[in-house]
Design a protein around this motif. Structure first.
Motif, PDB file in Angstrom:
ATOM      1  N   MET A   6      18.512  22.356  35.257  1.00  0.00           N
ATOM      2  CA  MET A   6      19.275  22.536  35.684  1.00  0.00           C
ATOM      3  C   MET A   6      19.554  24.058  35.735  1.00  0.00           C
ATOM      4  N   ASN A   7      18.882  24.679  35.550  1.00  0.00           N
ATOM      5  CA  ASN A   7      19.558  26.645  35.042  1.00  0.00           C
ATOM      6  C   ASN A   7      18.519  26.691  36.548  1.00  0.00           C
ATOM      7  N   VAL A   8      17.423  26.138  36.761  1.00  0.00           N
ATOM      8  CA  VAL A   8      16.827  26.391  38.308  1.00  0.00           C
ATOM      9  C   VAL A   8      17.269  26.355  39.132  1.00  0.00           C
ATOM     10  N   VAL A 127      27.652  19.604  39.069  1.00  0.00           N
ATOM     11  CA  VAL A 127      26.716  19.449  38.937  1.00  0.00           C
ATOM     12  C   VAL A 127      26.020  17.987  37.490  1.00  0.00           C
ATOM     13  N   ALA A 128      25.286  17.293  37.787  1.00  0.00           N
ATOM     14  CA  ALA A 128      25.036  16.109  36.501  1.00  0.00           C
ATOM     15  C   ALA A 128      23.968  15.897  36.468  1.00  0.00           C
ATOM     16  N   GLY A 133      26.866  13.598  31.948  1.00  0.00           N
ATOM     17  CA  GLY A 133      28.276  13.648  32.450  1.00  0.00           C
ATOM     18  C   GLY A 133      28.285  14.155  34.057  1.00  0.00           C
ATOM     19  N   ALA A 134      28.914  14.630  34.294  1.00  0.00           N
ATOM     20  CA  ALA A 134      29.744  15.455  35.497  1.00  0.00           C
ATOM     21  C   ALA A 134      30.273  16.529  35.810  1.00  0.00           C
ATOM     22  N   VAL A 221      28.192  10.520  41.374  1.00  0.00           N
ATOM     23  CA  VAL A 221      29.094   9.800  41.053  1.00  0.00           C
ATOM     24  C   VAL A 221      28.948   8.947  40.407  1.00  0.00           C
ATOM     25  N   ARG A 222      27.576   8.611  39.724  1.00  0.00           N
ATOM     26  CA  ARG A 222      27.756   7.383  38.543  1.00  0.00           C
ATOM     27  C   ARG A 222      28.170   8.043  37.074  1.00  0.00           C
ATOM     28  N   GLU A 223      27.769   9.628  37.048  1.00  0.00           N
ATOM     29  CA  GLU A 223      28.237   9.549  35.697  1.00  0.00           C
ATOM     30  C   GLU A 223      29.359  10.318  35.402  1.00  0.00           C
ATOM     31  N   ALA A 224      30.189  10.404  36.564  1.00  0.00           N
ATOM     32  CA  ALA A 224      31.369  10.560  36.930  1.00  0.00           C
ATOM     33  C   ALA A 224      32.557   8.804  36.265  1.00  0.00           C
ATOM     34  N   GLY A 225      31.636   7.971  36.299  1.00  0.00           N
ATOM     35  CA  GLY A 225      32.622   6.697  35.666  1.00  0.00           C
ATOM     36  C   GLY A 225      32.558   5.797  37.336  1.00  0.00           C
ATOM     37  N   GLY A 226      31.257   6.461  38.375  1.00  0.00           N
ATOM     38  CA  GLY A 226      31.537   5.430  39.863  1.00  0.00           C
ATOM     39  C   GLY A 226      30.161   4.589  39.308  1.00  0.00           C
TER      40      GLY A 226
END
Length: 262
Positions: A6-8, A127-128, A133-134, A221-226
């Motif tokens: 993710m940092n990359v 980011v997610a 999570g997002a 979206v999925r990691e934000a609960g959708g």
């Protein structure tokens, strides 16, 4: 705690973002010549992809690659690949509209596991990571909680030119718009999905999209609960090129309206 990957990804997005913002400032001066501006934006797009590719493949040389500009390249590691749109919202960029983004996703064994959507004009970094999570600029994202269609706003992409998905989209709009608080067409699929994740939109659908348009947004979206699924139940979005996404409360009702034609 962000992963090394993710940092990359964030570093690559920010570096390409700086290049695009500099080019965006020049677009206004080129509007006198549509061809000149168009050629300039194409170069800006390719340069952004070059920067991202250099950063990502420099850090992870064995991963595969799928980019809008440079196509698909196999990696030594067949289970992982980057999916990149260096400039989502090219037409907005060309017209001087500050609504465009860089989209970077990491796929592992056919599943998106990390995602970055960066809007340099507004300095919003979405980011997610799978199971983590997002977030937007370190603020956790949650999809909206609206459960009534008439109170909800939806986003889509209305096809341009001679694209064959226009009749279906117009039929979607005819069925959906009387039931809702409005439909928006802002011209950047990655940001449409990021906005669903952030609760700014309640849902989004589109036909005729490419993997790099939505790969990062699906995980967001999925990691934000959708929910983010194929337009036909069971379809794999990155293969079918058709998507429907919404908050968990309204998804079934919304998807039923959109899927009525299919």
């Amino acid at each position: 705690m962000l992963s090394a990957n993710m940092n990359v990804m964030i570093k690559a997005a920010r570096k390409a973002g700086r290049s695009l913002v500099k080019d965006f400032r020049e677009v206004e001066n080129l509007q006198v010549s549509v061809k000149g501006a168009g050629d300039f934006v194409s170069r800006a797009d390719r340069e952004a992809e070059r920067i991202i590719k250099e950063e990502l493949r420099g850090a992870r040389p064995n991963y595969g690659w799928l980019g809008e500009e440079t196509g698909e390249e196999a990696g030594e590691d067949p289970t992982r690949r980057w999916i990149v749109d260096p400039l989502d919202g090219t037409t907005n960029f060309l017209h001087g509209l500050p609504h465009w983004a860089i989209s970077i996703a990491l796929e592992h064994k056919g599943e998106i596991v990390a995602a970055v959507i960066f809007d340099p004009a507004k300095d919003e970094m979405f980011v997610a990571e799978k199971g983590g999570g997002a977030f937007m600029n370190d603020q956790r994202l949650r999809v909206s909680s609206r459960g009534k269609m008439i109170e909800s706003i939806f986003a889509t992409g209305v096809p341009f030119g001679g694209r064959g998905t226009l009749p279906a989209t117009l039929q979607d709009l005819a069925r959906l718009m009387p039931l809702t608080a409005g439909v928006r067409r802002w011209g950047a699929a990655s940001l449409d999905l990021a906005y669903v994740a952030a609760g700014r939109y309640d849902g989004y659908w589109e036909r005729g999209i490419f993997p790099w348009d939505v790969a990062a947004g699906i995980l967001m979206v999925r990691e934000a609960g959708g929910f983010a699924e194929g337009l036909r139940e069971g379809d794999h979005v990155l293969e079918s090129g058709r998507i429907v996404a919404a908050n968990a409360t309204i998804f079934d009702t919304f998807a039923k309206v959109i899927r009525a034609r299919d």
